[in-house]
Design a protein around this motif. Structure first.
Motif, PDB file in Angstrom:
ATOM      1  N   LEU A 145      -5.847   0.035  13.767  1.00  0.00           N
ATOM      2  CA  LEU A 145      -5.935  -0.270  12.336  1.00  0.00           C
ATOM      3  C   LEU A 145      -7.000   0.601  11.673  1.00  0.00           C
ATOM      4  O   LEU A 145      -8.085   0.801  12.238  1.00  0.00           O
ATOM      5  CB  LEU A 145      -6.281  -1.749  12.125  1.00  0.00           C
ATOM      6  CG  LEU A 145      -5.274  -2.771  12.662  1.00  0.00           C
ATOM      7  CD1 LEU A 145      -5.804  -4.186  12.456  1.00  0.00           C
ATOM      8  CD2 LEU A 145      -3.920  -2.599  11.975  1.00  0.00           C
ATOM      9  N   PRO A 146      -6.728   1.109  10.471  1.00  0.00           N
ATOM     10  CA  PRO A 146      -7.730   1.939   9.781  1.00  0.00           C
ATOM     11  C   PRO A 146      -8.907   1.089   9.306  1.00  0.00           C
ATOM     12  O   PRO A 146      -8.752  -0.098   9.008  1.00  0.00           O
ATOM     13  CB  PRO A 146      -6.951   2.515   8.600  1.00  0.00           C
ATOM     14  CG  PRO A 146      -5.867   1.512   8.337  1.00  0.00           C
ATOM     15  CD  PRO A 146      -5.484   0.962   9.684  1.00  0.00           C
ATOM     16  N   LEU A 147     -10.081   1.708   9.239  1.00  0.00           N
ATOM     17  CA  LEU A 147     -11.247   1.017   8.690  1.00  0.00           C
ATOM     18  C   LEU A 147     -11.061   0.863   7.180  1.00  0.00           C
ATOM     19  O   LEU A 147     -10.657   1.807   6.502  1.00  0.00           O
ATOM     20  CB  LEU A 147     -12.527   1.808   8.995  1.00  0.00           C
ATOM     21  CG  LEU A 147     -12.928   1.863  10.466  1.00  0.00           C
ATOM     22  CD1 LEU A 147     -14.068   2.852  10.676  1.00  0.00           C
ATOM     23  CD2 LEU A 147     -13.329   0.479  10.982  1.00  0.00           C
ATOM     24  N   PRO A 148     -11.357  -0.294   6.624  1.00  0.00           N
ATOM     25  CA  PRO A 148     -11.043  -0.579   5.220  1.00  0.00           C
ATOM     26  C   PRO A 148     -12.105  -0.046   4.257  1.00  0.00           C
ATOM     27  O   PRO A 148     -13.207   0.325   4.658  1.00  0.00           O
ATOM     28  CB  PRO A 148     -11.011  -2.106   5.184  1.00  0.00           C
ATOM     29  CG  PRO A 148     -11.993  -2.509   6.247  1.00  0.00           C
ATOM     30  CD  PRO A 148     -11.885  -1.469   7.325  1.00  0.00           C
ATOM     31  N   PRO A 149     -11.786  -0.047   2.963  1.00  0.00           N
ATOM     32  CA  PRO A 149     -12.756   0.379   1.946  1.00  0.00           C
ATOM     33  C   PRO A 149     -13.658  -0.772   1.510  1.00  0.00           C
ATOM     34  O   PRO A 149     -13.270  -1.940   1.575  1.00  0.00           O
ATOM     35  CB  PRO A 149     -11.873   0.821   0.785  1.00  0.00           C
ATOM     36  CG  PRO A 149     -10.669  -0.072   0.888  1.00  0.00           C
ATOM     37  CD  PRO A 149     -10.454  -0.282   2.367  1.00  0.00           C
ATOM     38  N   PHE A 150     -14.853  -0.432   1.068  1.00  0.00           N
ATOM     39  CA  PHE A 150     -15.694  -1.392   0.347  1.00  0.00           C
ATOM     40  C   PHE A 150     -15.218  -1.510  -1.099  1.00  0.00           C
ATOM     41  O   PHE A 150     -15.178  -2.599  -1.660  1.00  0.00           O
ATOM     42  CB  PHE A 150     -17.154  -0.933   0.337  1.00  0.00           C
ATOM     43  CG  PHE A 150     -17.851  -0.996   1.659  1.00  0.00           C
ATOM     44  CD1 PHE A 150     -18.222  -2.217   2.209  1.00  0.00           C
ATOM     45  CD2 PHE A 150     -18.153   0.168   2.355  1.00  0.00           C
ATOM     46  CE1 PHE A 150     -18.881  -2.277   3.432  1.00  0.00           C
ATOM     47  CE2 PHE A 150     -18.809   0.114   3.572  1.00  0.00           C
ATOM     48  CZ  PHE A 150     -19.165  -1.110   4.116  1.00  0.00           C
ATOM     49  N   GLU A 151     -14.874  -0.380  -1.685  1.00  0.00           N
ATOM     50  CA  GLU A 151     -14.508  -0.327  -3.101  1.00  0.00           C
ATOM     51  C   GLU A 151     -13.008  -0.556  -3.264  1.00  0.00           C
ATOM     52  O   GLU A 151     -12.193   0.292  -2.893  1.00  0.00           O
ATOM     53  CB  GLU A 151     -14.912   1.012  -3.704  1.00  0.00           C
ATOM     54  CG  GLU A 151     -14.707   1.093  -5.204  1.00  0.00           C
ATOM     55  CD  GLU A 151     -15.198   2.407  -5.785  1.00  0.00           C
ATOM     56  OE1 GLU A 151     -16.262   2.392  -6.435  1.00  0.00           O
ATOM     57  OE2 GLU A 151     -14.534   3.443  -5.556  1.00  0.00           O
ATOM     58  N   LEU A 152     -12.643  -1.707  -3.830  1.00  0.00           N
ATOM     59  CA  LEU A 152     -11.245  -2.010  -4.094  1.00  0.00           C
ATOM     60  C   LEU A 152     -10.818  -1.483  -5.452  1.00  0.00           C
ATOM     61  O   LEU A 152      -9.647  -1.209  -5.689  1.00  0.00           O
ATOM     62  CB  LEU A 152     -11.017  -3.522  -4.027  1.00  0.00           C
ATOM     63  CG  LEU A 152     -11.437  -4.218  -2.726  1.00  0.00           C
ATOM     64  CD1 LEU A 152     -11.123  -5.703  -2.797  1.00  0.00           C
ATOM     65  CD2 LEU A 152     -10.769  -3.574  -1.528  1.00  0.00           C
ATOM     66  N   ASP A 153     -11.780  -1.362  -6.355  1.00  0.00           N
ATOM     67  CA  ASP A 153     -11.568  -0.827  -7.695  1.00  0.00           C
ATOM     68  C   ASP A 153     -12.957  -0.515  -8.244  1.00  0.00           C
ATOM     69  O   ASP A 153     -13.961  -0.993  -7.701  1.00  0.00           O
ATOM     70  CB  ASP A 153     -10.850  -1.856  -8.581  1.00  0.00           C
ATOM     71  CG  ASP A 153     -10.196  -1.238  -9.810  1.00  0.00           C
ATOM     72  OD1 ASP A 153     -10.560  -0.086 -10.148  1.00  0.00           O
ATOM     73  OD2 ASP A 153      -9.345  -1.892 -10.431  1.00  0.00           O
ATOM     74  N   LYS A 154     -13.044   0.244  -9.301  1.00  0.00           N
ATOM     75  CA  LYS A 154     -14.355   0.490  -9.907  1.00  0.00           C
ATOM     76  C   LYS A 154     -14.915  -0.829 -10.420  1.00  0.00           C
ATOM     77  O   LYS A 154     -14.357  -1.447 -11.325  1.00  0.00           O
ATOM     78  CB  LYS A 154     -14.234   1.489 -11.054  1.00  0.00           C
ATOM     79  CG  LYS A 154     -13.897   2.911 -10.622  1.00  0.00           C
ATOM     80  CD  LYS A 154     -15.006   3.516  -9.781  1.00  0.00           C
ATOM     81  CE  LYS A 154     -14.676   4.951  -9.399  1.00  0.00           C
ATOM     82  NZ  LYS A 154     -15.730   5.525  -8.493  1.00  0.00           N
TER      83      LYS A 154
END
Length: 461
Positions: free
Chosen positions: A396-405
Motif C-alpha cells: 500500500l502507498p504511504l498516504p498524504p497529510f494534506e487532503l486539500d489546502k
C-alpha cells in the motif's frame, strides 16, 4: 480611549484564525499545542472529541487501580513526549528491568529468559551469536537519524506527504518503509533465528503483527525493548493529552463530526451529528484514523486497514505457562510451528485485594477455555477490543497529510509507524502546514539541519 481599546479588541477577535481539530488523542493534543506555539493568541482552537480525551491512550480500572491500556511505554529518545510531559507538570518515571524478567515463549517452552542481570549477554551470545550486535547497531542508527526531524520541524518545515517527511529526515527511511522488516534483515545478513524469536516477539507485543510489517515500524518496535531506555508517566500516559489541551486553552466539544466540506471562500464547514448549525473554520486537522471516523469528505480518501487488537486485563492467578517453570514477569511469543493464541502476557501490578493484574494481548477475544487454560482463579476481567494500529502492508502507498489546502490528516503518519512520539511528530507536521497555509510562510529548512543534527535542548516548548 475606551472605545479605541474595545475596537482594537474586537478587531483582534475577528481576525483570529479558527482551526478545528477532529480527535482528542495524543496527535490532536500535540497539534493544538504546536498551533498555539506558532500562532499565539491569533488562533482559536476547537477540538471535537465525542469520547474520552486521550484517544487510544486510555486507562482501564481493575482491582481498584488504574492502568494504561494503550500507549503504555515511551522511549528515552522520544523528545516531544518528554518535553510535553515536563511542560504540563507530569512526572517521568523510568521503567527498570522487572524482577521476574522477560521470557520468550515458542508455544512449548521459554527458549530464553532475560532478567536484566550480567548473565543476559552470555545467554544471548550463546543462542544468537554476534549477529545480534549488527541488529542493535541498525536500531541505534535509526534512532540517531530520526533526530533530524526535530531540527526541521523547529524551523517550521511541513511536509504534505508521509513519504516526503521520511525522505527529508534520512535517505534510508523511505526505502525502509517500502520493504518488510523480514526482507530487510535478511538482506543485512541477520540470522533467521534472531528474526523469528527476538524481532517477532517485539512485533507481537507492540503491534500484534509479524515480520511482514514495514522495516521502519519494525525498527521502531525493536527500539522499544532493545535500544535505549523506556519510561512512562507516573500519573498515567492517558493524562498527557488532557493536560496538554488544558495548557493551550483549546475549546473541547463532545460532539461527533459527521462531515467536512470546503466552501467557495476556501474555508471549511464542520457538521456534527448533534448540532443543528455547522461551524466554519479556516483550517481543519483530522486527528483520528479514518477507518472508524465515520467522516464524509468532499473527495474520496483511501482508508488503510487497521489491526484488531484485544487487551484482556485480568485480576487473578496465572497458571504456569510451562509446567514446572515459574512464570517470568513478562511473556513474549515468538514465531514457531506451534503459535500461541496470545501475543504476550504482562504483569501490570497488584490490585487492592492483593492479587496480580495481568494484561493478555491477542488478535481475538479469549475463549472461556483459553481463559481457564491461562488462569486458575479470576477475580475481575476488563476487555479492550479495538483496532489499535494500522495493519502494515508494504504493497500500500504511504498516504498524504494534506487532503486539500487547509485540510490535513495527522494520522497518515501511522502508516510509517504508530507510537506516541510518531503522533507528536505528526502533530507538529500538520501544525506547521496549517501555519504555512494561514500565514503564507513557507520554510524549507534547507541548509539548516545536518544529516544527523539533534534537536534536544535547541528549542524550548
Amino acid at each position: 480611549m475606551l472605545l479605541l481599546l474595545l475596537a482594537t479588541l474586537t478587531t483582534t477577535a475577528l481576525s483570529a484564525h479558527k482551526v478545528a481539530i477532529v480527535g482528542g488523542g495524543v496527535g490532536g493534543a500535540s497539534s493544538a499545542f504546536f498551533l498555539r506555539k506558532l500562532l499565539g493568541d491569533d488562533v482559536e482552537i476547537t477540538v471535537y472529541e465525542p469520547g474520552e480525551i486521550g484517544g487510544r491512550v486510555r486507562k482501564v480500572t481493575i482491582g481498584g487501580k488504574s492502568f494504561d491500556s494503550g500507549g503504555t511505554i515511551i522511549h528515552s529518545a522520544n523528545q516531544y513526549a518528554r518535553k510535553l510531559t515536563e511542560k504540563v507538570g507530569l512526572t517521568k518515571e523510568d521503567l527498570d528491568s522487572k524482577e521476574g524478567g522477560t521470557g520468550f515463549y515458542n508455544g512449548k517452552e521459554f527458549i530464553v529468559t532475560l532478567t536484566g542481570g550480567m548473565t543476559d549477554k552470555m545467554k544471548l551470545l550463546r543462542r544468537y551469536g554476534f549477529g545480534l550486535g549488527s541488529l542493535l547497531e541498525e536500531g541505534r542508527k535509526l534512532i540517531k537519524r530520526l533526530d533530524k526531524i526535530y531540527c526541521l520541524q523547529s524551523h517550521k518545515v511541513g511536509f504534505s506527504t508521509v513519504a516526503d517527511l521520511l525522505n527529508a529526515t534520512h535517505s534510508s527511511f523511505l526505502p525502509l518503509a517500502s520493504t518488510t522488516i523480514g526482507d530487510h534483515l535478511t538482506k543485512k545478513g541477520i540470522a533467521k533465528i534472531i528474526q523469528d524469536e527476538l524481532v517477532a516477539a517485539a512485533l507481537h507485543t507492540n503491534y500484534n503483527q509479524g515480520l511482514t510489517v514495514n522495516g521502519f515500524v519494525g525498527f521502531v518496535s525493536l527500539a522499544g525493548g532493545m535500544v535505549g531506555n523506556l519510561w512512562r508517566i507516573q500519573e498515567g500516559n492517558y493524562r498527557l493529552p488532557e493536560k496538554v489541551l488544558e495548557s493551550v486553552g483549546a475549546t473541547v466539544l463532545t460532539e461527533k463530526v459527521q462531515s467536512i466540506t470546503k466552501t467557495e471562500d476556501g474555508k471549511f464547514t464542520v457538521t456534527t451529528t448533534t448540532s443543528e448549525d455547522p461551524s466554519s473554520y479556516d483550517a481543519v486537522i483530522i486527528a483520528t484514523p479514518l477507518h472508524n471516523a465515520g467522516l464524509t469528505l468532499d473527495s474520496p480518501t483511501p482508508v488503510p486497514p487497521f489491526q484488531r487488537t484485544v487487551a484482556t486485563f485480568v485480576e487473578g492467578r496465572l497458571r504456569e505457562i510451562v509446567k514446572g517453570t515459574d512464570n517470568p514477569t513478562d511473556i513474549l511469543t515468538t514465531e514457531s510451528e506451534t503459535p500461541s493464541f496470545f501475543s504476550s502476557i504482562g504483569t501490570k501490578g497488584v490490585g487492592e485485594n492483593g492479587e496480580k493484574i495481568y494484561k493478555v494481548f491477542s488478535k481475538k477475544p479469549l475463549t472461556e477455555n483459553q481463559m481457564n487454560w491461562l488462569f486458575s482463579m479470576v477475580r475481575e476481567v476488563k476487555v479492550v477490543d479495538w483496532y489499535a494500529y494500522p495493519h502494515y502492508d508494504v504493497s500500500l502507498p504511504l498516504p498524504p497529510f494534506e487532503l486539500d489546502k487547509g485540510l490535513y490528516h495527522l494520522n497518515a503518519i501511522e502508516q510509517a509507524a504508530s507510537a506516541i512520539e510518531m503522533s507528536c511528530i505528526g502533530g507538529r507536521n500538520v501544525a506547521n502546514l496549517v501555519f504555512s497555509h494561514l500565514t503564507g510562510t513557507v520554510s524549507s529548512g534547507e541548509g539548516v539541519c545536518g544529516e544527523q543534527e539533534g534537536w534536544d535542548g535547541k528549542e524550548e516548548l
